[in-house]
Design an enzyme around this catalytic site. Structure first.
Site, PDB file in Angstrom:
ATOM      1  N   ASP A  39       0.836  -1.196   0.000  1.00 40.39           N
ATOM      2  CA  ASP A  39       0.000   0.000   0.000  1.00 40.39           C
ATOM      3  C   ASP A  39       0.879   1.258   0.000  1.00 40.39           C
ATOM      4  O   ASP A  39       1.741   1.421   0.856  1.00 40.39           O
ATOM      5  CB  ASP A  39      -0.902  -0.020   1.240  1.00 40.39           C
ATOM      6  CG  ASP A  39      -2.156   0.797   1.079  1.00 40.39           C
ATOM      7  OD1 ASP A  39      -2.090   1.855   0.423  1.00 40.39           O
ATOM      8  OD2 ASP A  39      -3.205   0.391   1.614  1.00 40.39           O
ATOM      9  N   THR A  80      -6.934   3.364  -2.318  1.00 40.07           N
ATOM     10  CA  THR A  80      -6.756   1.974  -1.906  1.00 40.07           C
ATOM     11  C   THR A  80      -7.823   1.029  -2.439  1.00 40.07           C
ATOM     12  O   THR A  80      -7.502  -0.032  -2.990  1.00 40.07           O
ATOM     13  CB  THR A  80      -6.714   1.893  -0.370  1.00 40.07           C
ATOM     14  OG1 THR A  80      -5.654   2.732   0.104  1.00 40.07           O
ATOM     15  CG2 THR A  80      -6.483   0.468   0.094  1.00 40.07           C
ATOM     16  N   LYS A 160      -5.818  -4.187   6.373  1.00 41.05           N
ATOM     17  CA  LYS A 160      -7.050  -3.490   5.994  1.00 41.05           C
ATOM     18  C   LYS A 160      -8.081  -4.483   5.472  1.00 41.05           C
ATOM     19  O   LYS A 160      -7.738  -5.416   4.748  1.00 41.05           O
ATOM     20  CB  LYS A 160      -6.768  -2.464   4.900  1.00 41.05           C
ATOM     21  CG  LYS A 160      -5.897  -1.297   5.312  1.00 41.05           C
ATOM     22  CD  LYS A 160      -5.744  -0.314   4.155  1.00 41.05           C
ATOM     23  CE  LYS A 160      -4.904   0.886   4.540  1.00 41.05           C
ATOM     24  NZ  LYS A 160      -4.766   1.844   3.410  1.00 41.05           N
ATOM     25  N   ASP A 299       1.559   2.855   3.864  1.00 43.53           N
ATOM     26  CA  ASP A 299       0.520   3.838   3.566  1.00 43.53           C
ATOM     27  C   ASP A 299       0.251   4.734   4.774  1.00 43.53           C
ATOM     28  O   ASP A 299       0.213   5.961   4.651  1.00 43.53           O
ATOM     29  CB  ASP A 299      -0.764   3.122   3.151  1.00 43.53           C
ATOM     30  CG  ASP A 299      -1.900   4.075   2.843  1.00 43.53           C
ATOM     31  OD1 ASP A 299      -1.835   4.770   1.812  1.00 43.53           O
ATOM     32  OD2 ASP A 299      -2.853   4.147   3.640  1.00 43.53           O
ATOM     33  N   HIS A 303       1.208   8.796   4.804  1.00 42.88           N
ATOM     34  CA  HIS A 303       0.211   9.845   5.009  1.00 42.88           C
ATOM     35  C   HIS A 303       0.688  10.860   6.045  1.00 42.88           C
ATOM     36  O   HIS A 303       0.402  12.057   5.919  1.00 42.88           O
ATOM     37  CB  HIS A 303      -1.114   9.237   5.466  1.00 42.88           C
ATOM     38  CG  HIS A 303      -1.991   8.782   4.342  1.00 42.88           C
ATOM     39  ND1 HIS A 303      -2.492   9.632   3.391  1.00 42.88           N
ATOM     40  CD2 HIS A 303      -2.466   7.546   4.016  1.00 42.88           C
ATOM     41  CE1 HIS A 303      -3.236   8.953   2.534  1.00 42.88           C
ATOM     42  NE2 HIS A 303      -3.231   7.689   2.885  1.00 42.88           N
ATOM     43  N   ASP A 346      -0.842  -0.285  -4.762  1.00 45.38           N
ATOM     44  CA  ASP A 346      -2.192   0.162  -5.129  1.00 45.38           C
ATOM     45  C   ASP A 346      -2.229   1.627  -5.545  1.00 45.38           C
ATOM     46  O   ASP A 346      -3.224   2.088  -6.098  1.00 45.38           O
ATOM     47  CB  ASP A 346      -3.178  -0.093  -3.986  1.00 45.38           C
ATOM     48  CG  ASP A 346      -2.765   0.590  -2.688  1.00 45.38           C
ATOM     49  OD1 ASP A 346      -1.605   1.049  -2.579  1.00 45.38           O
ATOM     50  OD2 ASP A 346      -3.606   0.641  -1.759  1.00 45.38           O
ATOM     51  N   HIS A 482      -2.936  10.861  -1.563  1.00 44.99           N
ATOM     52  CA  HIS A 482      -2.807  10.402  -2.944  1.00 44.99           C
ATOM     53  C   HIS A 482      -4.190  10.448  -3.573  1.00 44.99           C
ATOM     54  O   HIS A 482      -5.157  10.835  -2.929  1.00 44.99           O
ATOM     55  CB  HIS A 482      -2.250   8.975  -2.973  1.00 44.99           C
ATOM     56  CG  HIS A 482      -2.916   8.069  -1.979  1.00 44.99           C
ATOM     57  ND1 HIS A 482      -4.122   7.445  -2.231  1.00 44.99           N
ATOM     58  CD2 HIS A 482      -2.568   7.726  -0.705  1.00 44.99           C
ATOM     59  CE1 HIS A 482      -4.484   6.736  -1.164  1.00 44.99           C
ATOM     60  NE2 HIS A 482      -3.560   6.891  -0.222  1.00 44.99           N
TER      61      HIS A 482
END
Length: 543
Positions: A39, A80, A160, A299, A303, A346, A482
């Protein structure tokens, strides 16, 4: 133990294979398809940090596998849910319907989460975290094709829920995701009535607790991290006042979510993936199995800190070591010569707007709620008071008009759409604006227009789709995100490894939707119904 000699000496394949009948008869099938999705893993990570990787992780794939250096996502928005749906289906959101992580349902007037399913219950949990399934995904994917052709066992795991559910297809043998509130891996009644013993035993270890209170410091000497430890726009981890190393995983009031932006989140999934290999006996049967593993922590880290942070560099370097551990484990159990590996991401990620501005780019933050409020004010000034929109903010570029209100006010939809387009392009924030009718008619010229068109689903997308200018985000006061159609979000690595793929670096045009046709050519199975890609065919090597 080095993996390299046992893998490369026996390699004999095609560049990403479309085998001849003669070769197909002599080449053994893989025992396992190992799909690894990382991710928010930008393409440049594998180039910038290459010299710092070990030999048995990412370097094994980049230097001794097929490395697609010009791979791109070919739709917008790059987030995602759509990424996990697209890479294993060969389809774009226009076909598979996963247009975002969340979208507005025009029939019910409510928001929909991409893998939510109120008709199922949690297994391993009583919370809403278990009420998930692939019901919102339209069509089928590579996992489904393998099940129907070979009766393959498919297992999909991630921290996730959407990372586990969407690659697994419609009827995998199991899909498992992590519940931050309890620290356990769970599933839903869509898949099975109770957790298998191996999952229950893993949860009984309470592994998440071990990471609370742990310190995350740099893996290497500070001099090997070229960018400063504190950069403009970074966001501190929960419970911390600074954005610099070392970091501590602080306890949360309602669970273990503070593990996620650290390397310990990937470590937890790595250990669970190894337990899945053992518990499900993947790759040990007569049929080729499929194992999907989606790592999420890069990911969460990206962030907060952005792609040019020391934290992003460190978590990628640590992932390289964790990947090597997973590949060693697979090699020991099955033998890597029996495994076809594909690794990709992703989406990528944008630098923080503040970092971009410091580097001379036009970085800006543009809060979606504030921008939507400005639009509403302009609509009311021009057309009179009223409820013109169905959502309080623009959703991943989508604007949903209130058609009942417009009809009652005798307003033409086209007039409102034209007004919004001119307003958007006059604000200085947006690169482009497309109407629903334009997209239905296929009138979206240029590369950006084509990506918007591929991401537009007639049933679920809005009446207008806006595209922000480069280095602009509508997210938060710090950190980054993103979702754009620009290279920092669309350019990702695609890596194939195994005797079915010829090693080398290939700068050919390649899109995320080409992965599945390539795998289908390798496995001699039909492509999923929404697939729009093509197999990457180069040269058939002599066995």
């Amino acid at each position: 133990m080095k993996l390299l000699p046992s893998v490369v000496v026996r390699a004999f394949a095609v560049v990403l294979l479309c085998a001849s009948p003669a070769l197909a008869e002599t080449a053994p099938r893989p025992k396992l398809i190992l799909s690894i999705l990382v991710d928010q893993f930008r393409y440049d990570y594998v180039e910038r940090f290459h010299d710092l990787f070990g030999e048995d992780g990412l370097k094994l794939l980049t230097d001794h596998g097929s490395f697609l250096t010009f791979a791109r996502y070919n739709y917008y928005p790059t987030i995602t849910g759509p990424g996990h749906a697209s890479y294993f289906s060969g389809a774009t959101p226009s076909a598979h319907g996963i247009i975002a992580n969340d979208w507005f349902d025009k029939r019910t007037g409510k928001m929909v989460y991409c893998v939510s399913d109120p008709a199922v219950t949690g297994v391993g949990t009583d919370s809403a975290a278990g009420r998930m399934s692939p019901r919102n995904f339209i069509g089928a994917n590579f996992s489904d094709m393998m099940r129907m052709h070979y009766q393959s066992k498919v297992i999909s795991v991630s921290m996730k829920d959407r990372g586990a559910i969407l690659p697994g297809g419609k009827k995998p043998a199991g899909a498992y995701w992590w519940e931050a509130a309890t620290g356990n891996f769970i599933t839903s009644s869509y898949y099975r009535p109770q957790l298998p013993d191996w999952v229950a035993h893993f949860n009984d270890r309470h592994r998440a607790k071990d990471f609370i209170g742990q310190t995350w410091d740099r893996l290497l000497d500070a001099k090997q991290y070229p960018w400063p430890d504190e950069a403009a726009g970074e966001q501190a981890l929960a419970g911390e006042k600074t954005v610099t190393f070392p970091h501590k995983v602080n306890a949360a009031k309602d669970g273990y979510e503070n593990i996620m932006p650290t390397p310990f989140g990937n470590q937890l999934l790595l250990e669970f993936a190894e337990a899945a290999l053992d518990g499900e006996h993947l790759g040990e049967g007569p049929q080729p199995d499929v194992f999907c593993v989606s790592f999420s922590s890069i990911d969460y880290c990206g962030h907060r800190f952005g792609p040019y942070s020391q934290e992003a560099q460190d978590i990628v370097l640590r992932f390289d070591r964790q990947l090597a551990e997973l590949l060693h484990y697979v090699d020991k159990k099955i033998g890597l010569d029996n495994v076809a590996i594909v690794l990709t991401a992703d989406h990528g990620v944008m630098p923080t707007p503040e970092f971009a501005t410091e580097q001379g780019m036009d970085g800006q933050r543009s809060d979606a709620i504030t921008v939507t409020g400005e639009l509403m004010q302009q609509l009311e000034t021009h057309f009179g008071p009223g409820h013109y929109l169905q959502t309080p903010k623009i959703l991943e570029g989508n604007i949903y008009l209130n058609h009942d209100f417009l009809k009652g006010k005798n307003l033409s939809v086209n007039d409102v759409v034209d007004f919004i387009r001119e307003w958007a392009l006059g604000t200085g924030r947006f690169q482009a604006c497309y109407s629903r009718q334009q997209l239905l008619d296929g009138l979206a010229p240029g590369e950006v227009g084509q990506r918007v068109l591929n991401g537009f689903n007639a049933e679920r997308s809005g009446d207008l789709v806006l595209v922000y200018k480069p280095y602009t985000i509508s997210w938060g006061a710090s950190g980054t995100t993103h979702g754009s159609p620009y290279s920092y979000d669309t350019h990702i690595p695609v890596l194939f490894h195994g005797p079915w793929f010829k090693p080398g670096r290939y700068a050919d045009e390649f899109y995320i939707t080409d992965i599945v046709p390539t795998l289908c050519a390798v496995m001699h199975v039909d492509e999923p119904p929404g697939s729009i890609g093509k197999p990457f065919v180069k040269v058939i090597a002599e066995p």
